[in-house]
Write a protein that holds these residues in place. Structure first.
Motif, PDB file in Angstrom:
ATOM      1  N   GLY A  24       0.845  -1.192   0.000  1.00 52.35           N
ATOM      2  CA  GLY A  24       0.000   0.000   0.000  1.00 52.35           C
ATOM      3  C   GLY A  24       0.876   1.236   0.000  1.00 52.35           C
ATOM      4  O   GLY A  24       1.725   1.406  -0.862  1.00 52.35           O
ATOM      5  N   GLU A  25       0.709   2.071   0.987  1.00 48.30           N
ATOM      6  CA  GLU A  25       1.502   3.298   1.116  1.00 48.30           C
ATOM      7  C   GLU A  25       2.583   3.184   2.189  1.00 48.30           C
ATOM      8  O   GLU A  25       3.195   4.189   2.557  1.00 48.30           O
ATOM      9  CB  GLU A  25       0.579   4.477   1.441  1.00 48.30           C
ATOM     10  CG  GLU A  25      -0.373   4.830   0.312  1.00 48.30           C
ATOM     11  CD  GLU A  25       0.367   5.253  -0.948  1.00 48.30           C
ATOM     12  OE1 GLU A  25       1.323   6.044  -0.848  1.00 48.30           O
ATOM     13  OE2 GLU A  25      -0.016   4.782  -2.036  1.00 48.30           O
ATOM     14  N   ARG A  26       2.825   1.979   2.702  1.00 44.73           N
ATOM     15  CA  ARG A  26       3.826   1.784   3.757  1.00 44.73           C
ATOM     16  C   ARG A  26       5.044   1.049   3.226  1.00 44.73           C
ATOM     17  O   ARG A  26       4.941   0.058   2.523  1.00 44.73           O
ATOM     18  CB  ARG A  26       3.250   0.987   4.931  1.00 44.73           C
ATOM     19  CG  ARG A  26       2.090   1.635   5.647  1.00 44.73           C
ATOM     20  CD  ARG A  26       2.401   2.966   6.259  1.00 44.73           C
ATOM     21  NE  ARG A  26       3.391   2.922   7.306  1.00 44.73           N
ATOM     22  CZ  ARG A  26       3.889   3.991   7.893  1.00 44.73           C
ATOM     23  NH1 ARG A  26       3.483   5.200   7.529  1.00 44.73           N
ATOM     24  NH2 ARG A  26       4.784   3.891   8.837  1.00 44.73           N
ATOM     25  N   TRP A  27       6.207   1.543   3.584  1.00 44.39           N
ATOM     26  CA  TRP A  27       7.495   0.934   3.287  1.00 44.39           C
ATOM     27  C   TRP A  27       7.924   0.183   4.535  1.00 44.39           C
ATOM     28  O   TRP A  27       7.790   0.695   5.647  1.00 44.39           O
ATOM     29  CB  TRP A  27       8.456   2.065   2.943  1.00 44.39           C
ATOM     30  CG  TRP A  27       9.896   1.730   2.750  1.00 44.39           C
ATOM     31  CD1 TRP A  27      10.499   1.351   1.590  1.00 44.39           C
ATOM     32  CD2 TRP A  27      10.935   1.817   3.725  1.00 44.39           C
ATOM     33  NE1 TRP A  27      11.844   1.193   1.783  1.00 44.39           N
ATOM     34  CE2 TRP A  27      12.130   1.471   3.105  1.00 44.39           C
ATOM     35  CE3 TRP A  27      10.965   2.141   5.081  1.00 44.39           C
ATOM     36  CZ2 TRP A  27      13.354   1.443   3.764  1.00 44.39           C
ATOM     37  CZ3 TRP A  27      12.174   2.127   5.747  1.00 44.39           C
ATOM     38  CH2 TRP A  27      13.346   1.776   5.082  1.00 44.39           C
ATOM     39  N   ARG A  28       8.406  -1.043   4.392  1.00 41.18           N
ATOM     40  CA  ARG A  28       8.762  -1.862   5.554  1.00 41.18           C
ATOM     41  C   ARG A  28      10.124  -2.514   5.343  1.00 41.18           C
ATOM     42  O   ARG A  28      10.428  -3.005   4.266  1.00 41.18           O
ATOM     43  CB  ARG A  28       7.720  -2.940   5.777  1.00 41.18           C
ATOM     44  CG  ARG A  28       8.037  -3.878   6.931  1.00 41.18           C
ATOM     45  CD  ARG A  28       6.962  -4.913   7.148  1.00 41.18           C
ATOM     46  NE  ARG A  28       5.663  -4.324   7.385  1.00 41.18           N
ATOM     47  CZ  ARG A  28       5.210  -3.916   8.572  1.00 41.18           C
ATOM     48  NH1 ARG A  28       5.974  -4.031   9.629  1.00 41.18           N
ATOM     49  NH2 ARG A  28       4.007  -3.405   8.685  1.00 41.18           N
ATOM     50  N   VAL A  29      10.945  -2.536   6.412  1.00 42.80           N
ATOM     51  CA  VAL A  29      12.237  -3.215   6.388  1.00 42.80           C
ATOM     52  C   VAL A  29      11.987  -4.704   6.629  1.00 42.80           C
ATOM     53  O   VAL A  29      11.430  -5.088   7.660  1.00 42.80           O
ATOM     54  CB  VAL A  29      13.190  -2.647   7.466  1.00 42.80           C
ATOM     55  CG1 VAL A  29      14.494  -3.437   7.493  1.00 42.80           C
ATOM     56  CG2 VAL A  29      13.461  -1.169   7.218  1.00 42.80           C
ATOM     57  N   VAL A  30      12.391  -5.528   5.673  1.00 38.56           N
ATOM     58  CA  VAL A  30      12.233  -6.975   5.779  1.00 38.56           C
ATOM     59  C   VAL A  30      13.456  -7.591   6.458  1.00 38.56           C
ATOM     60  O   VAL A  30      13.334  -8.478   7.292  1.00 38.56           O
ATOM     61  CB  VAL A  30      12.016  -7.598   4.378  1.00 38.56           C
ATOM     62  CG1 VAL A  30      11.977  -9.113   4.452  1.00 38.56           C
ATOM     63  CG2 VAL A  30      10.754  -7.036   3.742  1.00 38.56           C
ATOM     64  N   ALA A  31      14.642  -7.125   6.090  1.00 40.40           N
ATOM     65  CA  ALA A  31      15.882  -7.622   6.681  1.00 40.40           C
ATOM     66  C   ALA A  31      16.915  -6.509   6.612  1.00 40.40           C
ATOM     67  O   ALA A  31      16.845  -5.633   5.746  1.00 40.40           O
ATOM     68  CB  ALA A  31      16.381  -8.852   5.942  1.00 40.40           C
ATOM     69  N   ALA A  46      10.715  -2.102  10.847  1.00 41.24           N
ATOM     70  CA  ALA A  46      10.520  -0.646  10.853  1.00 41.24           C
ATOM     71  C   ALA A  46       9.686  -0.253   9.640  1.00 41.24           C
ATOM     72  O   ALA A  46       9.807  -0.845   8.568  1.00 41.24           O
ATOM     73  CB  ALA A  46      11.870   0.066  10.820  1.00 41.24           C
ATOM     74  N   THR A  47       8.831   0.734   9.807  1.00 42.50           N
ATOM     75  CA  THR A  47       7.987   1.191   8.704  1.00 42.50           C
ATOM     76  C   THR A  47       8.070   2.702   8.567  1.00 42.50           C
ATOM     77  O   THR A  47       8.456   3.409   9.503  1.00 42.50           O
ATOM     78  CB  THR A  47       6.511   0.793   8.909  1.00 42.50           C
ATOM     79  OG1 THR A  47       5.997   1.479  10.048  1.00 42.50           O
ATOM     80  CG2 THR A  47       6.345  -0.700   9.063  1.00 42.50           C
ATOM     81  N   ALA A  48       7.695   3.168   7.383  1.00 42.18           N
ATOM     82  CA  ALA A  48       7.620   4.598   7.099  1.00 42.18           C
ATOM     83  C   ALA A  48       6.611   4.779   5.982  1.00 42.18           C
ATOM     84  O   ALA A  48       6.297   3.837   5.256  1.00 42.18           O
ATOM     85  CB  ALA A  48       8.983   5.139   6.682  1.00 42.18           C
ATOM     86  N   ALA A  49       6.132   5.993   5.842  1.00 39.36           N
ATOM     87  CA  ALA A  49       5.288   6.301   4.693  1.00 39.36           C
ATOM     88  C   ALA A  49       6.161   6.176   3.449  1.00 39.36           C
ATOM     89  O   ALA A  49       7.283   6.686   3.407  1.00 39.36           O
ATOM     90  CB  ALA A  49       4.726   7.711   4.804  1.00 39.36           C
ATOM     91  N   TRP A  50       5.684   5.462   2.437  1.00 37.94           N
ATOM     92  CA  TRP A  50       6.442   5.276   1.201  1.00 37.94           C
ATOM     93  C   TRP A  50       6.940   6.611   0.655  1.00 37.94           C
ATOM     94  O   TRP A  50       8.096   6.746   0.270  1.00 37.94           O
ATOM     95  CB  TRP A  50       5.583   4.550   0.173  1.00 37.94           C
ATOM     96  CG  TRP A  50       6.134   4.601  -1.220  1.00 37.94           C
ATOM     97  CD1 TRP A  50       5.614   5.287  -2.272  1.00 37.94           C
ATOM     98  CD2 TRP A  50       7.327   3.967  -1.714  1.00 37.94           C
ATOM     99  NE1 TRP A  50       6.403   5.118  -3.394  1.00 37.94           N
ATOM    100  CE2 TRP A  50       7.464   4.309  -3.073  1.00 37.94           C
ATOM    101  CE3 TRP A  50       8.298   3.157  -1.140  1.00 37.94           C
ATOM    102  CZ2 TRP A  50       8.508   3.870  -3.871  1.00 37.94           C
ATOM    103  CZ3 TRP A  50       9.348   2.717  -1.931  1.00 37.94           C
ATOM    104  CH2 TRP A  50       9.447   3.062  -3.276  1.00 37.94           C
ATOM    105  N   ALA A  56      11.413   5.956  -2.656  1.00 41.18           N
ATOM    106  CA  ALA A  56      10.353   6.671  -3.376  1.00 41.18           C
ATOM    107  C   ALA A  56      10.938   7.814  -4.197  1.00 41.18           C
ATOM    108  O   ALA A  56      10.529   8.043  -5.339  1.00 41.18           O
ATOM    109  CB  ALA A  56       9.300   7.195  -2.401  1.00 41.18           C
ATOM    110  N   ARG A  57      11.907   8.531  -3.642  1.00 41.65           N
ATOM    111  CA  ARG A  57      12.534   9.637  -4.384  1.00 41.65           C
ATOM    112  C   ARG A  57      13.290   9.125  -5.599  1.00 41.65           C
ATOM    113  O   ARG A  57      13.242   9.726  -6.676  1.00 41.65           O
ATOM    114  CB  ARG A  57      13.451  10.433  -3.462  1.00 41.65           C
ATOM    115  CG  ARG A  57      12.683  11.209  -2.395  1.00 41.65           C
ATOM    116  CD  ARG A  57      13.552  12.235  -1.701  1.00 41.65           C
ATOM    117  NE  ARG A  57      14.745  11.688  -1.087  1.00 41.65           N
ATOM    118  CZ  ARG A  57      14.836  11.316   0.185  1.00 41.65           C
ATOM    119  NH1 ARG A  57      13.795  11.405   0.989  1.00 41.65           N
ATOM    120  NH2 ARG A  57      15.978  10.848   0.652  1.00 41.65           N
TER     121      ARG A  57
END
Length: 75
Positions: A24-31, A46-50, A56-57
Motif C-alpha cells: 500500500g503506502e507503507r514501506w517496511r524493512v524486511v531484513a 521498521a515502517t515509514a510512509a512510502w 520513493a525519491r
C-alpha cells in the motif's frame, strides 16, 4: 537472508544493507545488516510512509532504488 546481507556488509564495504518492501503506502524493512559504526538504526519491521523514503525519491526520478552508495549524494 541475514547472513547474505552481513556478507555484503563485509565484502562490499557499505555500512548498511536493507531488503525492503512496499505494501500500500507503507514501506517496511524486511531484513537488515550493518556495521557496528552505523549511526542510524533501521531494524527489521521498521515502517515509514512510502512517500518519505529514499526509495520513493529514486523511483520518482526514474532510477531503480537497488543500491545507494552514498546518502550524502542521493536526492
Amino acid at each position: 537472508l541475514d547472513a547474505v546481507l552481513q556478507g555484503l556488509v563485509l565484502a562490499a564495504g557499505f555500512e548498511r544493507w536493507l531488503v525492503t518492501r512496499v505494501q500500500g503506502e507503507r514501506w517496511r524493512v524486511v531484513a537488515t545488516a550493518a556495521t557496528a559504526a552505523t549511526a542510524v538504526a533501521l531494524d527489521r519491521g521498521a515502517t515509514a510512509a512510502w512517500s518519505e523514503t529514499l526509495c520513493a525519491r529514486l523511483v520518482a526520478r526514474g532510477s531503480d532504488p537497488d543500491v545507494c552508495a552514498d546518502l550524502a549524494t542521493s536526492p
